[in-house]
Design a protein around this motif. Structure first.
Motif, PDB file in Angstrom:
ATOM      1  N   ASP A 192      12.259 -26.564 -22.506  1.00  0.00           N
ATOM      2  CA  ASP A 192      11.715 -25.524 -23.380  1.00  0.00           C
ATOM      3  C   ASP A 192      11.227 -24.311 -22.594  1.00  0.00           C
ATOM      4  N   ARG A 193      10.736 -23.317 -23.301  1.00  0.00           N
ATOM      5  CA  ARG A 193      10.345 -22.053 -22.667  1.00  0.00           C
ATOM      6  C   ARG A 193       9.202 -22.230 -21.668  1.00  0.00           C
ATOM      7  N   GLU A 194       8.436 -23.334 -21.822  1.00  0.00           N
ATOM      8  CA  GLU A 194       7.339 -23.617 -20.908  1.00  0.00           C
ATOM      9  C   GLU A 194       7.774 -24.492 -19.737  1.00  0.00           C
ATOM     10  N   GLY A 195       9.058 -24.834 -19.682  1.00  0.00           N
ATOM     11  CA  GLY A 195       9.567 -25.630 -18.583  1.00  0.00           C
ATOM     12  C   GLY A 195       9.421 -27.127 -18.754  1.00  0.00           C
ATOM     13  N   ARG A 196       9.093 -27.563 -19.973  1.00  0.00           N
ATOM     14  CA  ARG A 196       8.950 -28.996 -20.227  1.00  0.00           C
ATOM     15  C   ARG A 196      10.285 -29.602 -20.638  1.00  0.00           C
ATOM     16  N   LEU A 197      10.493 -30.830 -20.216  1.00  0.00           N
ATOM     17  CA  LEU A 197      11.706 -31.563 -20.591  1.00  0.00           C
ATOM     18  C   LEU A 197      11.475 -32.195 -21.962  1.00  0.00           C
ATOM     19  N   VAL A 198      12.370 -31.906 -22.911  1.00  0.00           N
ATOM     20  CA  VAL A 198      12.179 -32.346 -24.294  1.00  0.00           C
ATOM     21  C   VAL A 198      13.394 -33.157 -24.742  1.00  0.00           C
ATOM     22  N   THR A 199      13.138 -34.311 -25.329  1.00  0.00           N
ATOM     23  CA  THR A 199      14.202 -35.118 -25.932  1.00  0.00           C
ATOM     24  C   THR A 199      13.615 -35.912 -27.084  1.00  0.00           C
ATOM     25  N   ARG A 200      14.446 -36.222 -28.054  1.00  0.00           N
ATOM     26  CA  ARG A 200      13.966 -36.930 -29.245  1.00  0.00           C
ATOM     27  C   ARG A 200      13.465 -38.324 -28.863  1.00  0.00           C
ATOM     28  N   PRO A 201      12.349 -38.785 -29.435  1.00  0.00           N
ATOM     29  CA  PRO A 201      11.826 -40.111 -29.091  1.00  0.00           C
ATOM     30  C   PRO A 201      12.753 -41.221 -29.578  1.00  0.00           C
ATOM     31  N   ALA A 202      12.665 -42.360 -28.903  1.00  0.00           N
ATOM     32  CA  ALA A 202      13.452 -43.521 -29.314  1.00  0.00           C
ATOM     33  C   ALA A 202      13.005 -43.989 -30.687  1.00  0.00           C
ATOM     34  N   GLY A 203      13.954 -44.492 -31.466  1.00  0.00           N
ATOM     35  CA  GLY A 203      13.696 -44.960 -32.816  1.00  0.00           C
ATOM     36  C   GLY A 203      15.021 -45.219 -33.497  1.00  0.00           C
ATOM     37  N   PRO A 204      15.005 -45.575 -34.768  1.00  0.00           N
ATOM     38  CA  PRO A 204      16.260 -45.869 -35.462  1.00  0.00           C
ATOM     39  C   PRO A 204      17.175 -44.660 -35.629  1.00  0.00           C
TER      40      PRO A 204
END
Length: 285
Positions: A192-204
């Motif tokens: 993201d724009r702040e340099g954080r790594l983003v991915t959808r959480p595990a789940g169904p």
């Protein structure tokens, strides 16, 4: 040299390997599978793949056809017989062969196991990593239990084909709320724009990829801030970086989404750093 496959206790020439017409995997897609990468003749993250295999089987109430120790031997024997150095091993377990009927067959029906191996074109993978790839977005029409690695992949196939026809490498699937779930055969990530790594959480809603798990561990080991949350196509298009992950290629940068360049249109530095960090955490056996 002829390719060799394993089918229910026998090692056969790939061209001669076959299953019964009433195998429930063929009739109902009643089965699960795993794809384990091979590098230097060794299995990548075998333990995590087998853990997920057992979970998928448990969710579908399918028994292991052989003990795990035997399965580990079979995987290595298929690698050996195919003289595989860099590639992947595909193993599939179905509920077995029985007259076609929707309910489960009797407990006496033994689940079926097949194993195949395939070489990877490492030069093609390297080119994709170096240049990055394009993805498109489209509605996610899959069933509600995507956390099970089922062989029922028709919606994934349709999505992948649509991506190919659009000149893209992958399709990112979007749920009814407008958030990206994952790719048709990969997990989806952004920086993201702040340099954080983003991915959808595990789940169904997604398949918890083995490579996804290892990359998360690698990111935390590298001191990269990780946020597991859903993100929209709009956020992805305005991200600093984006990439996809899968056992076959580990990590491939995404440089365009729906025709819009991501960042400066080239693979991002964090993505490339994380790809290198993966090998420090990956288990080879």
């Amino acid at each position: 040299m002829s390719r060799i496959a394993y089918v229910n206790g026998r090692y056969l020439r790939h061209a001669e390997a076959a299953i019964h017409i009433e195998d429930r995997g063929y009739q109902f897609a009643d089965g699960v599978y795993e794809v384990c990468g091979v590098r230097g003749g060794l299995l990548m993250d075998e333990r995590l793949h087998l853990e997920r295999l057992e979970r998928s089987l448990g969710e579908l109430r399918i028994a292991l056809p052989v003990p795990l120790t035997a399965l580990r031997f079979i995987l290595r024997e298929v690698i050996r017989r195919n003289r595989l150095w860099d590639g992947m091993v595909y193993f599939q377990i179905t509920r077995g062969v029985a007259p076609r009927d929707h309910p489960f067959p009797p407990a006496s029906v033994r689940p079926a196991l097949t194993v195949t191996a395939k070489r990877l074109n490492m030069a093609r993978v390297a080119a994709a990593v170096e240049k990055g790839v394009a993805v498109i977005t489209m509605p996610d029409i899959r069933w509600a239990r995507r956390d099970i690695k089922s062989v029922a992949l028709l919606p994934n196939i349709l999505a992948k084909q649509q991506a190919r026809e659009a000149g893209a490498y992958e399709a990112w699937l979007v749920d009814d709320a407008g958030y990206i779930t994952e790719g048709s055969s990969t997990n989806a990530w952004i920086v993201d724009r702040e340099g954080r790594l983003v991915t959808r959480p595990a789940g169904p809603e997604i398949l918890n990829g083995v490579t996804r798990k290892v990359l998360l561990a690698a990111a935390r080991q590298e001191g990269i801030e990780v946020v597991e949350r859903a993100f929209t196509p709009q956020e992805a298009k305005s991200a600093r970086e984006a990439f996809i992950s899968a056992s076959s290629a580990i990590l491939i940068p995404v440089t365009a989404i729906d025709g819009q360049s991501i960042g400066n249109g080239a693979p991002g530095s964090l993505s490339m750093r994380l790809r290198e960090a993966y090998m420090k955490v990956c288990e080879l056996s």
